[in-house]
Design an enzyme around this catalytic site. Structure first.
Site, PDB file in Angstrom:
ATOM      1  N   HIS A 217     -40.975  25.204 -52.781  1.00 15.20           N
ATOM      2  CA  HIS A 217     -42.113  26.100 -52.550  1.00 15.20           C
ATOM      3  C   HIS A 217     -41.992  27.338 -53.421  1.00 15.20           C
ATOM      4  O   HIS A 217     -42.592  28.365 -53.136  1.00 15.20           O
ATOM      5  CB  HIS A 217     -42.194  26.536 -51.091  1.00 15.20           C
ATOM      6  CG  HIS A 217     -41.998  25.422 -50.125  1.00 15.20           C
ATOM      7  ND1 HIS A 217     -40.790  25.189 -49.497  1.00 15.20           N
ATOM      8  CD2 HIS A 217     -42.842  24.466 -49.697  1.00 15.20           C
ATOM      9  CE1 HIS A 217     -40.921  24.128 -48.699  1.00 15.20           C
ATOM     10  NE2 HIS A 217     -42.148  23.672 -48.806  1.00 15.20           N
ATOM     11  N   HIS A 395     -46.695  42.780 -38.924  1.00 12.58           N
ATOM     12  CA  HIS A 395     -46.318  42.645 -37.513  1.00 12.58           C
ATOM     13  C   HIS A 395     -47.478  42.981 -36.578  1.00 12.58           C
ATOM     14  O   HIS A 395     -47.667  42.294 -35.564  1.00 12.58           O
ATOM     15  CB  HIS A 395     -45.099  43.508 -37.191  1.00 12.58           C
ATOM     16  CG  HIS A 395     -44.559  43.248 -35.818  1.00 12.58           C
ATOM     17  ND1 HIS A 395     -44.161  41.994 -35.415  1.00 12.58           N
ATOM     18  CD2 HIS A 395     -44.398  44.054 -34.740  1.00 12.58           C
ATOM     19  CE1 HIS A 395     -43.765  42.051 -34.147  1.00 12.58           C
ATOM     20  NE2 HIS A 395     -43.906  43.282 -33.719  1.00 12.58           N
ATOM     21  N   GLY A 396     -48.252  44.022 -36.931  1.00  7.97           N
ATOM     22  CA  GLY A 396     -49.402  44.370 -36.095  1.00  7.97           C
ATOM     23  C   GLY A 396     -50.431  43.262 -36.065  1.00  7.97           C
ATOM     24  O   GLY A 396     -50.833  42.778 -35.003  1.00  7.97           O
ATOM     25  N   ILE A 397     -50.814  42.809 -37.247  1.00  7.35           N
ATOM     26  CA  ILE A 397     -51.874  41.801 -37.303  1.00  7.35           C
ATOM     27  C   ILE A 397     -51.393  40.463 -36.746  1.00  7.35           C
ATOM     28  O   ILE A 397     -52.136  39.751 -36.061  1.00  7.35           O
ATOM     29  CB  ILE A 397     -52.439  41.663 -38.733  1.00  7.35           C
ATOM     30  CG1 ILE A 397     -53.677  40.786 -38.737  1.00  7.35           C
ATOM     31  CG2 ILE A 397     -51.438  41.129 -39.697  1.00  7.35           C
ATOM     32  CD1 ILE A 397     -54.427  40.860 -40.030  1.00  7.35           C
ATOM     33  N   SER A 439     -42.099  36.538 -35.406  1.00  7.23           N
ATOM     34  CA  SER A 439     -42.225  37.096 -34.071  1.00  7.23           C
ATOM     35  C   SER A 439     -43.174  36.261 -33.215  1.00  7.23           C
ATOM     36  O   SER A 439     -42.947  36.091 -32.018  1.00  7.23           O
ATOM     37  CB  SER A 439     -42.697  38.542 -34.137  1.00  7.23           C
ATOM     38  OG  SER A 439     -43.991  38.601 -34.686  1.00  7.23           O
ATOM     39  N   GLY A 480     -34.096  32.094 -32.315  1.00  3.36           N
ATOM     40  CA  GLY A 480     -33.995  33.055 -33.414  1.00  3.36           C
ATOM     41  C   GLY A 480     -32.566  33.268 -33.883  1.00  3.36           C
ATOM     42  O   GLY A 480     -32.335  33.669 -35.010  1.00  3.36           O
ATOM     43  N   ARG A 537     -37.236  39.048 -42.357  1.00  3.55           N
ATOM     44  CA  ARG A 537     -37.715  39.397 -43.683  1.00  3.55           C
ATOM     45  C   ARG A 537     -37.293  40.783 -44.158  1.00  3.55           C
ATOM     46  O   ARG A 537     -37.369  41.094 -45.340  1.00  3.55           O
ATOM     47  CB  ARG A 537     -39.244  39.377 -43.682  1.00  3.55           C
ATOM     48  CG  ARG A 537     -39.825  38.012 -43.768  1.00  3.55           C
ATOM     49  CD  ARG A 537     -41.319  38.147 -44.026  1.00  3.55           C
ATOM     50  NE  ARG A 537     -42.067  37.177 -43.255  1.00  3.55           N
ATOM     51  CZ  ARG A 537     -42.244  35.924 -43.635  1.00  3.55           C
ATOM     52  NH1 ARG A 537     -41.746  35.494 -44.751  1.00  3.55           N
ATOM     53  NH2 ARG A 537     -42.934  35.104 -42.889  1.00  3.55           N
ATOM     54  N   ASP A 550     -37.010  49.086 -35.474  1.00  2.50           N
ATOM     55  CA  ASP A 550     -37.450  47.717 -35.788  1.00  2.50           C
ATOM     56  C   ASP A 550     -38.809  47.430 -35.131  1.00  2.50           C
ATOM     57  O   ASP A 550     -38.980  47.652 -33.931  1.00  2.50           O
ATOM     58  CB  ASP A 550     -36.420  46.715 -35.261  1.00  2.50           C
ATOM     59  CG  ASP A 550     -36.932  45.293 -35.409  1.00  2.50           C
ATOM     60  OD1 ASP A 550     -37.097  44.862 -36.560  1.00  2.50           O
ATOM     61  OD2 ASP A 550     -37.186  44.636 -34.379  1.00  2.50           O
ATOM     62  N   GLY A 552     -40.359  44.696 -34.234  1.00  2.00           N
ATOM     63  CA  GLY A 552     -40.353  43.725 -33.148  1.00  2.00           C
ATOM     64  C   GLY A 552     -39.748  44.299 -31.877  1.00  2.00           C
ATOM     65  O   GLY A 552     -40.183  43.988 -30.763  1.00  2.00           O
TER      66      GLY A 552
HETATM   67  P1  ADP Z   1     -42.383  38.136 -40.062  1.00  2.00           P
HETATM   68  O1  ADP Z   1     -40.999  38.704 -40.090  1.00  2.00           O
HETATM   69  O2  ADP Z   1     -42.385  36.636 -40.164  1.00  2.00           O
HETATM   70  O3  ADP Z   1     -43.311  38.841 -40.989  1.00  2.00           O
HETATM   71  P2  ADP Z   1     -43.363  39.784 -37.908  1.00  2.00           P
HETATM   72  O4  ADP Z   1     -43.563  40.837 -38.938  1.00  2.00           O
HETATM   73  O5  ADP Z   1     -44.481  39.526 -36.976  1.00  2.00           O
HETATM   74  O6  ADP Z   1     -42.904  38.415 -38.554  1.00  2.00           O
HETATM   75  O7  ADP Z   1     -42.137  40.181 -36.994  1.00  2.00           O
HETATM   76  C1  ADP Z   1     -41.037  40.882 -37.467  1.00  2.00           C
HETATM   77  C2  ADP Z   1     -40.089  41.083 -36.306  1.00  2.00           C
HETATM   78  O8  ADP Z   1     -39.603  39.830 -35.864  1.00  2.00           O
HETATM   79  C3  ADP Z   1     -38.848  41.871 -36.667  1.00  2.00           C
HETATM   80  O9  ADP Z   1     -39.109  43.249 -36.563  1.00  2.00           O
HETATM   81  C4  ADP Z   1     -37.832  41.402 -35.648  1.00  2.00           C
HETATM   82  O10 ADP Z   1     -37.869  42.179 -34.482  1.00  2.00           O
HETATM   83  C5  ADP Z   1     -38.328  40.027 -35.274  1.00  2.00           C
HETATM   84  N1  ADP Z   1     -37.426  38.984 -35.784  1.00  2.00           N
HETATM   85  C6  ADP Z   1     -37.318  38.495 -37.026  1.00  2.00           C
HETATM   86  N2  ADP Z   1     -36.381  37.528 -37.086  1.00  2.00           N
HETATM   87  C7  ADP Z   1     -35.871  37.419 -35.821  1.00  2.00           C
HETATM   88  C8  ADP Z   1     -34.876  36.610 -35.199  1.00  2.00           C
HETATM   89  N3  ADP Z   1     -34.221  35.692 -35.894  1.00  2.00           N
HETATM   90  N4  ADP Z   1     -34.632  36.789 -33.879  1.00  2.00           N
HETATM   91  C9  ADP Z   1     -35.313  37.707 -33.159  1.00  2.00           C
HETATM   92  N5  ADP Z   1     -36.256  38.490 -33.693  1.00  2.00           N
HETATM   93  C10 ADP Z   1     -36.537  38.358 -34.998  1.00  2.00           C
HETATM   94 MG    MG Z   2     -43.660  40.888 -40.885  1.00  2.49          MG
END
Ligand code: ADP
Ligand code: MG
Length: 588
Positions: A217, A395-397, A439, A480, A537, A550, A552
């Site tokens: 990818h 994360h918000g969206i 998340s 996770g 990420r 953080d 999340g």
């Molecule tokens: P993405 O990282 O796929 O863009 P989001 O932005 O919605 O998804 O979510 C980010 C949040 O996800 C991080 O701030 C963290 O709290 C949570 N997160 C990421 N990886 C893990 C994991 N392996 N276990 C628990 N929480 C995680």
């Molecule tokens: Mg994110």
């Protein structure tokens, strides 16, 4: 380029429908993918494979006797949802348990993992073997972090043949693990691939260059090289794989030269001839090789070499017959067609018996989810900003998309008279399906797990709430795999759980325990500001994240606080104790 489609958004679905139409003697469509359309002996282990679409013949093309029992098919290059995996596995299960096997990609791990938890909770013995053959994606001492590419085929083939031979789930799992452990691949790319409807390729390799180890990818590879001659390319691939060979490697190997999409068969054969000479010169015997398109990446220009170091048992299963749309070997007696129940019937138990009191509890669960949605909507922008500091800003969206879908699914289920279990399971499934992102998959699994734990009851006791909290947290940590201090939502989640359980076991009501948990979560979320992210990420931008909490963890803290407020004020006349199904929220 991909030219043939009406609406690119429906590409994967319509391609799968057409694939089934062209292969009805092999496969039948079920919700989420395909299963065999022929009879499967009762008690046979079901090998369920899958992943994003765009990799044909992986994965649907490998369904048939001697190979997979079913394939969960996601969107283009995107993991199937947990619900899709679950439904395909349910339809494929013949009573011998399920082996889930797929390439090691974060999205697939989350969604297949969630499906595994759900299948196990229903009493279906389910195991997982991740394919980790790509030596370019991590060093040998981190073999578990490697991603899966064309080695999918060797692992699936061995597992499928073992299942066909009637081995039990333990034995099939163990053989698949051994096949994976002894399989190595390395790929090269000459140019990228283009998703249907996209104006330009997903990634590029500069003209006149070759990228060594570039992922299917576009994940970063090892190095760039000027275009080599065929002999130089064969030498490069063979020498790198031999350097990485497993400890107990013998002298008999399967070799697979795999085309990724646009490299012609003549070129693949030409390369294979040189590869075989080199392997023979290195003292190896090449056993039943393959040369062709076995795991592709749309119209990617590139190829890979895979080696599987055999032992006697692995060789027997590699050589065993298989009969699938895209992979045929030896002779298998023709199988009679079977009558498949429709997709809905395949997931039995859709009927649910609820009483009025249990349905009132279901409405309460939906009301709680509406609160969760409201608090996410109020903080959507702020959560996006926090994620933009060191993550990708979604994360918000992402939370918004997930929770909107979850609250709507919960409302629908509750309106139809569903129990707490059904309401939360529908919500969790919708959440992970719609949110995208890490998340969303974790929240979806957690809500679903809590729902399964709470079950279909007319009233709940404080102890039920404690079990649900534990199930919620376990789903996130199991899937996770984040550790405390990694700077993820887990850093707010564990303090929440600990405070909740301490308070609850000290005799507090569920509402009071929630208040204690929420306070701990809010504080712990703020405290994540001093941590460096080790998962997710945000990891590559760890330093930028210092001083900021953080995202999340923050969203979890906000949600915990809102749910606690709801239980402590709006539902103050509502007790979780037996017999009191008629709180304000229950009528909402
Ligand atoms: P993405 O990282 O796929 O863009 P989001 O932005 O919605 O998804 O979510 C980010 C949040 O996800 C991080 O701030 C963290 O709290 C949570 N997160 C990421 N990886 C893990 C994991 N392996 N276990 C628990 N929480 C995680
Ligand atoms: Mg994110």
């Amino acid at each position: 380029m991909t030219q043939i489609f009406d609406n690119p958004a429906n590409f994967a679905d319509e391609a799968l429908d057409g694939f089934v139409a062209a292969n009805r003697g092999y496969v039948a469509r079920v919700d989420g993918g395909v299963v065999r359309s022929t009879e499967v002996p009762a008690g046979q282990v079901a090998l369920v494979v899958g992943g994003g679409s765009g990799h044909y013949p992986a994965f649907a093309g490998l369904v048939g006797p001697g190979l997979a029992a079913g394939s969960a098919c996601g969107n283009m290059f995107a993991s199937p949802s947990a619900g899709q995996v679950y439904r395909v596995a349910k339809a494929a299960n013949a009573g011998g348990g399920v082996l889930l096997s797929y390439g090691n990609y974060a999205g697939d791990v989350l969604h297949f993992g969630q499906a595994e938890l759900r299948l196990k909770a229903e009493g279906i013995d389910t195991r997982t073997v991740l394919v980790t053959d790509d030596i370019a994606s991590a060093p040998i001492d981190q073999i578990g972090k490697r991603r899966g590419i064309a080695g999918d085929l060797t692992v699936f083939k061995i597992a499928g043949a073992a299942a066909e031979a009637g081995l039990d789930l333990d034995a099939v799992e163990q053989l698949a693990r051994r096949a994976n452990y002894r399989t190595r691949s390395l790929g090269v790319a000459f140019d990228g691939c283009t998703l249907p409807g996209a104006g330009k390729p997903l990634f590029h390799v500069p003209a006149g260059q070759m990228s060594l180890g570039l992922g299917i990818h576009g994940e970063p590879g090892i190095s760039e090289h000027p275009l080599p001659t065929a002999s130089e390319l064969a030498e490069l691939l063979v020498s790198r794989l031999l350097e990485d060979k497993p400890d107990d490697a013998g002298h008999r190997v399967v070799a697979i030269v795999n085309g990724l999409g646009t490299v012609k068969y003549d070129e693949l054969f030409l390369l294979f001839g040189k590869v075989e000479k080199l392997l023979t010169a290195a003292g190896l015997t090449v056993v039943e090789p393959e040369c062709g398109e076995l795991v592709t990446s749309l119209d990617m220009s590139g190829l890979s070499l895979t080696l599987l170091w055999l032992d006697e048992e692995l060789e027997r299963y590699w050589a065993a017959p298989a009969d699938t749309p895209a992979f045929r070997k030896g002779n298998l007696a023709p199988r009679p067609r079977r009558e498949l129940a429709g997709p809905e019937d395949a997931v039995a138990g859709d009927e649910e018996l609820t009483t009025a009191a249990a349905a009132a509890m279901g409405r309460l669960a939906a009301a709680v989810l509406a609160q969760v949605r409201d608090v996410v909507v109020e903080h959507e922008t702020e959560l996006g900003r926090l994620d933009a500091v060191a993550g990708d800003g979604d994360h918000g969206i992402g939370m918004r998309r997930g929770v909107d879908a979850a609250a709507a699914a919960a409302l629908d289920a509750a309106a139809a008279g569903a129990s707490v279990q059904r309401v939360l399971m529908a919500a969790g499934e919708a959440w992970s399906e719609r949110a995208g992102g890490t998340s969303g998959a974790l929240w979806g699994s957690a809500v679903l797990a809590a729902g399964m734990m709470l079950g279909n009851k007319e009233s709940y006791r404080d102890g039920d709430a404690a079990s649900a909290v534990t199930a919620f947290v376990n789903a996130i940590t199991t899937l996770g795999k984040a550790e405390p201090g990694d700077k993820t939502m887990v850093d707010a989640l564990l303090p929440f759980r600990d405070a909740f359980l301490a308070s609850s076991s000290g005799g507090a009501t569920a509402a009071a325990a929630l208040a204690a948990g929420a306070a701990a979560a809010r504080k712990a979320a703020e405290d994540t500001a001093s941590l460096r992210p080790l998962k997710g990420r945000a990891r590559p931008l760890a330093e930028k994240s210092l001083g900021h909490p953080d995202p999340g963890a923050v969203s979890f803290g906000l949600i915990a606080a809102r749910v606690s407020d709801y239980f402590n004020s709006e539902l103050s006349d509502y007790s979780l104790l037996a017999g009191s199904a008629a709180g304000k929220g229950a009528q909402a």
